[in-house]
Each structure stands twice: as structure tokens, then as C-alpha cells.
Motif scaffolding. Structure first.
Motif, short mmCIF file in Angstrom:
data_model
loop_
_atom_site.label_atom_id
_atom_site.label_comp_id
_atom_site.label_asym_id
_atom_site.label_seq_id
_atom_site.Cartn_x
_atom_site.Cartn_y
_atom_site.Cartn_z
N GLN A 198 34.21 -13.09 -3.75
CA GLN A 198 33.86 -11.83 -4.41
C GLN A 198 32.34 -11.63 -4.42
O GLN A 198 31.84 -10.53 -4.17
CB GLN A 198 34.38 -11.82 -5.85
N GLN A 203 31.21 -7.91 -4.84
CA GLN A 203 32.23 -7.36 -5.72
C GLN A 203 32.26 -8.13 -7.04
O GLN A 203 31.62 -9.17 -7.21
CB GLN A 203 33.60 -7.43 -5.03
N THR A 205 32.98 -10.49 -10.04
CA THR A 205 33.50 -11.84 -10.23
C THR A 205 34.22 -11.90 -11.57
O THR A 205 34.03 -11.04 -12.43
CB THR A 205 32.37 -12.88 -10.18
#
Length: 705
Positions: A198, A203, A205
Motif C-alpha cells: 500500500q 495508498q 495503510t
């Protein structure tokens, strides 16, 4: 953590703390189960729920119908279709020390009428910290998967569950109908790898494996779920066409034979000494298991005894979760913010310098009320040895699993020389009205009522919440927007939206975040909710001390809005029979009754309710499915000593058959069941001409000899 002992609380303090606990734990349930964004740590939640139980045990007459003791999970998310569980998915009661385990064993035996020294076997298994899931198999094929939700209704996540490797698509030699229940989780190694991926993609976490597992299973796109390394342990069952075995352990072995992963640390133990030994073994292995657990679950092994023990409103009597201790950390208190709730309560919130506790970063904590900040209880007695809490202090916080902790202590040696005691506001920060603390009340409340925007907005948010009107497309964000723009000031305004603004469509669809389709959908959803269940309407009104469970209780008792409203009007006179009838409802105490009566006696609030109800078709309350029951709808009183079942068993059986169980005899009593030692109640029943049965006659009547 220092706190006034429960045995030193007076009734007023207990009442107010139970009210605060109901609100706090209710919000925590929603954040944890529905939003996958916890606002309380596991330890904080467990500690608050445990204290709630202790207070209720000492003051049983004060137990609230919106008590956390009666809550399971939370309502489902908007993004999934709903699944009604054929057999409710209940939560477990919690214990925190060996003494409570011994008490659990004693309580089970007492309920079953066993002697204290009777041998009793239990299973003991790790309590997985994941997301509860129910898998329904028909003729050996997986047909549906659902989350727990609020216990009665969950989210349909069938497509996502099919992507989990530990969940079989088909079963061989399985019962025709088999509902397998267990926990979806993520291992530590898989969690670390997922967060690394991620982070590489820029993106989000995850804070911990539980949140990662819950967020992954509850993806609207099943392909995302498939890319996440989820696992599943089976440990229970719901609906069955035939038994899996005669004991809990045999049933677990059967699940393993069918192809499910079951926890290898599950053991059969004889008595409390052995289960406590196994608890210690599991706790010693906790750090090396490779997945998160937060305790050990004990269950009565004999399934016939489980059936006799049955359930309370939200928990089985035959099972208990023995939780692990909390974790501690120190951090700086940067600020104290005041939030105003829908009842006007001013709630202080600590803003902390972010600190990692057990692998999770936390930055907020509850501070209860002004006395807690000042280092004293509501009587002036010291807590934390009298140490107050100030902005700039280094404070000790604790948690064990998720996000918000509580402040446990203060380090006076690190207190800045320039610090000053915190001055709790006497004016509402939202509207400037006086914030009044009534005698005996632990909470300071804004006196602004409906002129206070915070109270008005919070009441409206409550009105559209999941357990209330649950209007699709009208959530907290939309309520705030409409209130700020003057479109909605009270609940009735919601049902006037379309007519008040012409067709409504043109004005709404041109607003930011709205289009023609979403506007049409909102008006359709509002129109659909003009027909509403009585229990939902009562809960939606947001009356103080009247929660979801109490609303259901009141709805079942009165049956219709007309009967409920008339009773509340009449009950304004304490001498009127309606007030006595209200107090006679099992579960309604003086505090709740007074709150109900006061709300309907206030001209402004009554006018607001009347304007709302004018738009509604209020459905009559659902009745229990008691076809063929000889006691459905009758009021039953038990007195004296019962010899063939415990009092708790008798009450539970009567209620399951649709009877109302009362603690006192009146002209409305239909049946008195009198055992040896019956006294004044039997005499009064005879005077009133009420049917009196002995225990054998009662069992014959209900078909259990």
C-alpha cells in the motif's frame, strides 16, 4: 487507573454514569462495526463495558434499555445489501480476572440448579481479533456470506467471501442446511506485506490487522478482497438441519472434518482450574502465534446444557470471553476540546501528541466531565490521588488493540511551570447559552435547547441514523448541509423538503454534490420512510434515557402510536393509572418514565412531534411469533420457590412464548405461578380472582412436563 469505586457511587452518580456509558459505548459500536474506524481501544471499550455491568449489578433498577449490555455490533453499511440472520449472531460477555471466571462457573451451575461442586466441562479457545462472518451452505454449496452487523441483520458479502482461500465453496457429507460461523483475520506477516504494498503505491495503510481484515472483506469490489491475504477460523454455527454433535468439542471436530480451519489451540477443560491454566498457556504463546488474539473464550461443552442455559438479550449464558490486559504509554496533552451532544451535554475530549501504543497511533481520549479533569468525583472525593489534568501535561494513556485510549494518570514532575488548572466552560461553545450543571448531575449541559445548533444538528443526525428512520442518501453530512442552509431545522422539515421548494428537484440537483438522479433518489427514500415502525419512531425522537432497546419494549407494550401517545399524555398525572402502567413495564424505571412524561409535556417538543407524525403512517408493533401459545399476551407473575426450574429459566421460557412477566400482582395479572413459600402475592392474587397455578400446572399448561 484511579476511579471512584462502584460500591461508593450513590444512585444519582450511578444514573448519570450509566447514561454517559450508554452514549459512549453506542458511538464506539457504530465506529468499530459499521465504519471500520474505531474511536475506542479494545481495552477502553472492555473497561467501560465492564464498569457498566458492575454499576448495573449494584443498581439493577437503573439499567437502561440502551445499555451496552444489550447491544450487539452496529447497523450495516449503506454499501451492502442486508441479510437477516435466521439465528441471531450474539456477542460474548467479558471477564478480566480469575475471580470472574469462578463466578461465571458458579452462575452457570446456579442457573442449571447444580450443586457448586458438580463437575462441568468447558472448551477453551483463542479469541481471534478479526471480523465475525456467517457462511450459509445449502446441500453442500456456499449460497450466502454475511457479517454480524447488529446481530439481527448483517451485510451480504458473499462475493467477497468466495475469494478467501480458507472458505470452501462446497462441502461433502454436510447437513442439508449448515450455517458456519467464525472469524476473518489477517496474519502479522501478511499484514506487514500488505501495508508495504500500500505504501509503495501511495495508498492508505492500515493501523492493525483487524482493521485491514475488516476493510478488505467489506470492499464493494470483490477483486480488491481477492488481492488481500484473508484467512478464516470456524468456531461456531447458526441454523442447522441436523446437529453437528452432542458437544461443543465434537461439533468443532466435525467442522474440521468438513474442511474448515479450526484453531489448534482449542482444548477441552474440566472445571475452572484447567481453563485458567490453558488461558495462561495461550497468553504465553500470544506473541508467537502470528495473528492477533485478545483473549480466550470459554464455552459449556455439553450442547444440551447450552440449550437449557439459553441467552440473555445479547449474550449466551453458556459462554464467556476472558480478555487480556491493556497496554500503557505516555504522551503530551496538547488541548482540551468541548463537544456538545444532542442532549446538550458538554463532553471534554483530550487532543494528544500522537503516540504509538501497541503498534497503533492514537491522538484522542475522552475526559468524561469537569470533575474527572479536576481530579475528583462528583462528591468531591479525590481520584488519581487528586491530580488534576492540564493542557501541556504528560499523561499516561492505555489501550489494547485499536485507537482511542483514556487518560489514566498525570506526571506532575513534567508539568510546565506556567500551566494553569483547566477552567471548564460555563457557556455553551456552540450557542453561548448558559451551560448548567444541575444538583446531582455529573454533566454540564447547554440550556439552549433547539436554539443550540449543535443540539439541533445532533438530534437530526440521530433521527436519520440506522436504527431510527435510516433514510437512504440522508446521512450526517447531508443533515449538516441542510441545517446550515436553513432547509431542515426539525424532523418534520425533512418530509416537507420536496413540497417546500417547489418540486424540490430543481433546487437540490443544482447544489454541490447532488445531481438529478441523487435528488430523485433522496425524495423517493423520504417518501418510503413515511411508513415507519413504531419502535423506530420512538427511538428516532431522541428522548433522553430512551434507547433502541427501550423503544422496542415500549412499542411492544403499547402496540400503536395512538396508544403510546395517549398513555404519555395521561401519565403526566402521577395519580393516573397510565403512569403506574408505564412503571409496571419490566425494564422501565422512574428515570426513564419521568423523561418520557416530561418530553411529551413540553409544549414546544410536543408541537414538533405532532408536526412530524402528521406526515407519517406509523405501523403497529410486531408481535412475537407465538402461534398456538396458551400464554401469548398474558401477564404472568412468579412467586415462591420453583423446584423444577430456576426463576431465570421460568421467566425466559414464559417470554419466549409471548407472555409478559411482571414482578408485581395487579388487576392486569392473568396468571400467578406460586411455588412453596408464596406469600403476599398469592394472597393478593386470590383476592383479585387471578388464576393461580402451581409449578406442575404451569409446566403442563406450556407443554413442558
Amino acid at each position: 487507573m484511579a476511579r471512584i469505586a462502584v460500591d461508593k457511587l450513590d444512585e444519582a452518580e450511578a444514573r448519570e454514569e450509566l447514561a454517559w456509558l450508554a452514549q459512549t459505548l453506542g458511538q464506539a459500536n457504530k465506529a468499530y462495526h459499521t465504519e471500520d474506524a474505531p474511536t475506542l481501544s479494545d481495552a477502553e471499550y472492555d473497561a467501560l463495558k465492564h464498569r457498566n455491568s458492575l454499576i448495573e449489578a449494584r443498581f439493577p433498577q437503573l439499567k437502561r434499555r440502551d445499555s451496552a449490555s444489550d447491544q450487539i455490533g452496529a447497523a450495516v453499511s449503506e454499501g451492502f445489501s442486508k441479510v437477516a440472520h435466521e439465528v441471531r449472531m450474539l456477542s460474548l460477555g467479558n471477564a478480566f480476572d480469575a475471580a470472574e471466571i469462578v463466578e461465571f462457573d458458579t452462575r452457570v451451575k446456579r442457573y442449571l440448579g447444580m450443586e457448586p461442586d458438580t463437575g462441568l466441562s468447558y472448551t477453551a479457545e483463542p479469541k481471534i481479533d478479526g471480523l465475525s462472518l456467517s457462511l450459509r451452505y445449502e446441500n453442500g454449496r456456499l449460497v450466502q456470506a454475511a457479517t454480524r452487523g447488529d446481530g439481527a441483520v448483517g451485510e451480504n458479502v458473499t462475493a467477497n467471501a468466495r475469494t478467501v482461500a480458507d472458505i470452501p465453496e462446497t462441502l461433502k457429507d454436510a447437513p442439508r442446511l449448515l450455517e458456519v460461523r467464525g472469524e476473518v483475520y489477517m496474519s502479522h506477516a501478511d499484514f506487514a506485506a500488505l501495508n508495504a504494498r500500500q505504501a509503495e503505491k501511495g495508498q492508505k495503510t492500515f493501523a492493525n490487522p483487524r482493521n485491514a481484515a475488516a476493510g478488505s472483506l467489506r470492499q464493494l469490489d470483490a477483486e480488491i478482497t481477492q488481492s488481500r491475504p484473508l484467512r478464516f477460523f470456524a468456531y461456531a454455527w447458526g441454523a442447522l438441519s441436523e446437529p453437528l454433535g452432542e458437544t461443543q468439542m465434537a461439533a468443532i471436530f466435525r467442522l474440521g472434518d468438513l474442511g474448515f480451519q479450526t484453531n489448534p489451540l482449542t482444548r477441552l477443560c474440566d472445571g475452572t482450574a484447567e481453563i485458567l491454566e490453558h488461558y495462561a498457556r495461550i497468553e504465553a504463546q500470544r506473541a508467537t502465534l502470528g495473528y492477533d488474539i485478545d483473549g480466550v473464550v470459554y464455552k459449556v461443552n455439553d450442547l444440551a446444557l447450552q440449550a437449557r442455559l439459553g441467552f440473555r438479550s445479547t449474550t449466551p449464558r453458556w459462554a464467556l470471553a476472558h480478555k487480556f490486559p491493556a497496554e500503557l504509554a505516555w504522551t503530551r496533552l496538547d488541548a482540551i476540546d468541548i463537544q456538545v451532544g444532542r442532549t446538550g451535554a458538554l463532553s471534554p475530549v483530550a487532543r494528544l501528541a500522537p503516540v504509538t501504543v501497541g503498534g497503533v497511533v492514537v491522538s484522542n481520549a475522552t475526559l468524561h466531565n469537569e470533575d474527572y479533569i479536576a481530579g475528583k468525583d462528583s462528591t468531591g472525593a479525590p481520584i488519581r490521588e487528586g491530580r488534576d489534568i492540564r493542557v501541556g501535561d504528560w499523561v499516561q494513556v492505555y489501550r489494547a488493540g485499536d485507537v482511542i485510549p483514556k487518560i489514566a494518570d498525570v506526571d506532575l514532575e513534567r508539568r510546565p511551570e506556567t500551566s494553569e488548572p483547566y477552567s471548564f466552560p460555563t457557556k455553551c461553545p456552540e450557542c453561548g447559552s448558559d451551560a448548567i450543571r444541575e444538583e446531582g448531575d455529573a454533566v454540564r449541559r447547554c440550556s439552549g435547547g433547539l436554539i443550540c445548533p449543535a443540539q439541533a444538528v445532533e438530534k437530526l443526525k440521530h433521527f436519520v441514523s440506522r436504527a431510527a428512520f435510516d433514510i437512504e442518501g440522508l446521512g450526517a453530512k447531508q443533515v449538516e448541509q441542510f441545517y446550515q442552509d436553513g432547509w431542515v431545522r426539525e424532523p418534520a422539515d425533512i418530509f416537507e423538503l420536496q413540497s417546500r421548494y417547489g418540486t424540490g428537484l430543481q433546487q437540490l440537483k443544482n447544489r454541490e454534490g447532488w445531481g438529478e438522479k441523487s435528488a430523485q433518489n433522496l425524495f423517493a427514500a423520504i417518501e418510503e420512510r413515511r411508513s415507519i415502525a413504531l419502535r423506530r419512531l420512538i427511538f428516532a425522537l431522541g428522548l433522553r434515557h430512551v434507547g433502541e432497546q427501550a423503544s422496542t419494549l415500549l412499542a411492544r407494550h403499547y402496540g400503536s402510536w395512538q396508544a403510546f401517545e395517549a398513555a404519555m399524555r395521561a401519565a403526566a398525572d402521577p395519580e393516573d393509572p397510565a403512569y403506574g402502567d408505564l412503571l409496571a413495564i419490566d425494564g422501565v424505571g422512574k428515570v426513564m418514565a419521568q423523561s418520557l412524561v416530561a418530553s411529551f409535556a413540553q409544549d414546544r417538543e410536543r408541537a414538533s412531534i405532532d408536526r412530524l407524525v402528521a406526515y407519517l403512517d406509523v405501523q403497529e408493533a410486531e408481535r412475537p411469533r407465538t402461534e398456538g401459545s396458551p400464554v401469548a399476551g398474558k401477564t404472568v407473575v412468579f412467586t415462591g420457590t420453583l423446584e423444577r426450574m430456576t426463576r431465570a429459566e421460568a421467566k425466559a421460557r414464559a417470554e419466549s412464548l409471548g407472555a409478559k412477566v411482571s414482578g408485581s400482582v395487579s388487576a392486569k395479572t392473568d396468571i400467578l405461578v406460586a411455588g412453596p413459600g408464596a406469600g403476599s402475592k398469592e394472597k393478593k392474587a386470590a383476592e383479585l380472582g387471578i388464576e393461580i397455578l402451581n409449578e406442575d400446572d404451569w409446566l403442563t399448561l406450556i407443554g413442558r412436563i
